[in-house]
Scaffold this active site. Structure first.
Site, PDB file in Angstrom:
ATOM      1  N   ARG A  94     -11.356   4.767  -1.634  1.00 11.65           N
ATOM      2  CA  ARG A  94      -9.920   4.840  -1.351  1.00 11.65           C
ATOM      3  C   ARG A  94      -9.597   6.041  -0.469  1.00 11.65           C
ATOM      4  NH1 ARG A  94      -4.859   4.112  -5.540  1.00 11.65           N
ATOM      5  NH2 ARG A  94      -3.260   5.018  -4.219  1.00 11.65           N
ATOM      6  N   ARG A 143      -9.211   3.263 -10.511  1.00 14.02           N
ATOM      7  CA  ARG A 143      -9.306   4.718 -10.392  1.00 14.02           C
ATOM      8  C   ARG A 143     -10.188   5.386 -11.439  1.00 14.02           C
ATOM      9  NH1 ARG A 143      -3.201   6.376 -10.280  1.00 14.02           N
ATOM     10  NH2 ARG A 143      -2.995   4.377 -11.378  1.00 14.02           N
ATOM     11  N   ARG A 198      -8.285  -4.966 -13.829  1.00 10.85           N
ATOM     12  CA  ARG A 198      -8.318  -3.750 -13.022  1.00 10.85           C
ATOM     13  C   ARG A 198      -9.682  -3.064 -13.129  1.00 10.85           C
ATOM     14  NH1 ARG A 198      -3.826  -0.449 -14.901  1.00 10.85           N
ATOM     15  NH2 ARG A 198      -2.443  -2.122 -14.290  1.00 10.85           N
ATOM     16  N   ASP A 204      -3.569  -6.841  -4.247  1.00  8.55           N
ATOM     17  CA  ASP A 204      -2.371  -6.422  -4.976  1.00  8.55           C
ATOM     18  C   ASP A 204      -1.441  -7.617  -5.098  1.00  8.55           C
ATOM     19  OD1 ASP A 204       0.576  -5.054  -5.036  1.00  8.55           O
ATOM     20  OD2 ASP A 204      -0.926  -3.703  -5.870  1.00  8.55           O
ATOM     21  N   TYR A 207      10.107  -6.950  -8.442  1.00 11.25           N
ATOM     22  CA  TYR A 207       9.907  -5.919  -7.420  1.00 11.25           C
ATOM     23  C   TYR A 207      10.747  -6.186  -6.181  1.00 11.25           C
ATOM     24  CZ  TYR A 207       5.866  -4.300 -10.117  1.00 11.25           C
ATOM     25  OH  TYR A 207       5.043  -3.807 -11.105  1.00 11.25           O
TER      26      TYR A 207
END
Length: 354
Positions: free
Chosen positions: A46, A37, A33, A83, A160
């Site tokens: 973003r 962020r 990652r 993703d 998921y």
């Protein structure tokens, strides 16, 4: 032959040599990652995209954020910005990201009819935007460092797809495992075909190594990990992807020996794994990646440097170690600590090899 030509044109092939367990002048480092962020420039991009999905589905913006961490830190690899849930989205489950809630599927797999109707997507058609991003990133990297592609493992994707989103206990998934295990196997079989096709397509588009993220395999009961997670990851790893492979199971240390025999080139370790024991088990047959606790980066830079040295020492100087975090870098991680980590890993490991 094509892979060798690609490597010959790389200015920095340290990661690929470490994956082959060849000697390197220092321990290569990249961060799970690493485009995320904690970077102010990522947050700006973003915001410009309007949403996470819009960012991930734009090859130009995905290229932009993939390159951002390399413009700040001397990392030894880029990793495709995407993703893991692109595959179930392409299967028609209706992916969306709710603010503050994470991913959600509009049509989770809750009945036999929807499970039996599940089919692997054609990467060139339903996931072409990812392959376009791979090609664009490779052009932008201009041979500076290798590009890593990735996908979620069949079991992690199934979590998921069945649950409809994230979960603290994956109770719907585990209830299906005990009540209708044949339906869970049906999902996993389709997912394994889909992930194999997807990773092969990423390699054909230009990815020079690929990583399989089995994020939730470690939540399984001990006897369930092999039949419901590793068995399907193994199918992918042994399908001939055309590039070196890294298998990462968060919480996977009880099954390290089995993971090492799965057909992967490297096993990713989270921070709960013992690096010395992993080296002993690997016995030079596979490379190892890891495994600093991501929360370490919230300490002062000098403490981060000391932790980096301890991790390098634990893995030892022998070939086949790629430095990484034990999971993804956390939002709000101080940039000075990341810079200290990357600098110390390279300088200290180079000193040990001198």
């Amino acid at each position: 032959m094509e892979l060798h030509r690609q490597e010959a044109s790389l200015k920095n092939d340290t990661l690929l040599r470490a994956l082959r367990r060849e000697p390197t002048p220092y321990t290569p480092i990249w961060l799970m990652r690493q485009a995320g962020r904690y970077l102010p420039e990522y947050n700006a991009t973003r915001a410009r995209a309007g949403s996470f999905l819009a960012l991930a589905k734009s090859p130009a913006l995905a290229t932009e954020v993939t390159l951002q961490p390399l413009q700040r830190f001397p990392l030894d690899a880029a990793i495709l910005f995407s993703d893991i849930l692109t595959i179930p989205d392409a299967m028609g489950l209706g992916l969306r990201f709710a603010e503050g809630e994470g991913p959600r599927f509009e049509r989770p797999l809750r009945d036999e009819q929807s499970i039996r109707a599940l089919a692997a997507p054609d990467p060139a058609l339903e996931l072409g935007y990812v392959l376009d991003a791979v090609r664009e990133i490779r052009r932008a990297l201009a041979g500076s460092v290798p590009l890593i592609g990735f996908a979620g493992s069949p079991f992690t994707l199934a979590c998921y797809m069945i649950e409809g989103g994230g979960s603290d206990d994956w109770r719907t998934v585990k209830a299906l495992r005990h009540s209708r295990p044949e339906l869970l196997h049906a999902i996993l079989e389709v997912n394994a075909r889909a992930v194999s096709d997807y990773l092969k397509a990423q390699v054909e588009a230009g990815a020079q190594a690929v990583m399989l993220f089995d994020t939730w395999g470690g939540t399984l009961a001990y006897e369930d990990y092999e039949p419901f997670s590793l068995a399907y990851s193994r199918k992918i790893l042994q399908s001939g992807l055309g590039a070196p492979t890294i298998l990462f199971t968060k919480g996977g240390h009880p099954w390290l020996a089995a993971m090492m025999a799965s057909g992967c080139d490297a096993v990713g370790l989270d921070w709960t794994a013992d690096a010395r024991e992993a080296r002993r088990l690997a016995a030079g047959r596979v490379a190892l990646q890891g495994n600093l606790d991501p929360a370490t980066l919230f300490a002062a830079p000098e403490s981060v440097r000391a932790a980096a040295r301890r991790t390098v020492d634990a893995f030892g100087p022998q070939p086949g170690h790629i430095f990484n975090l034990g999971h993804g870098i956390l939002p709000a991680t101080p940039l000075d600590s990341v810079s200290a980590l990357v600098d110390e890993v390279r300088a200290y490991s180079r000193q040990l090899r001198a």
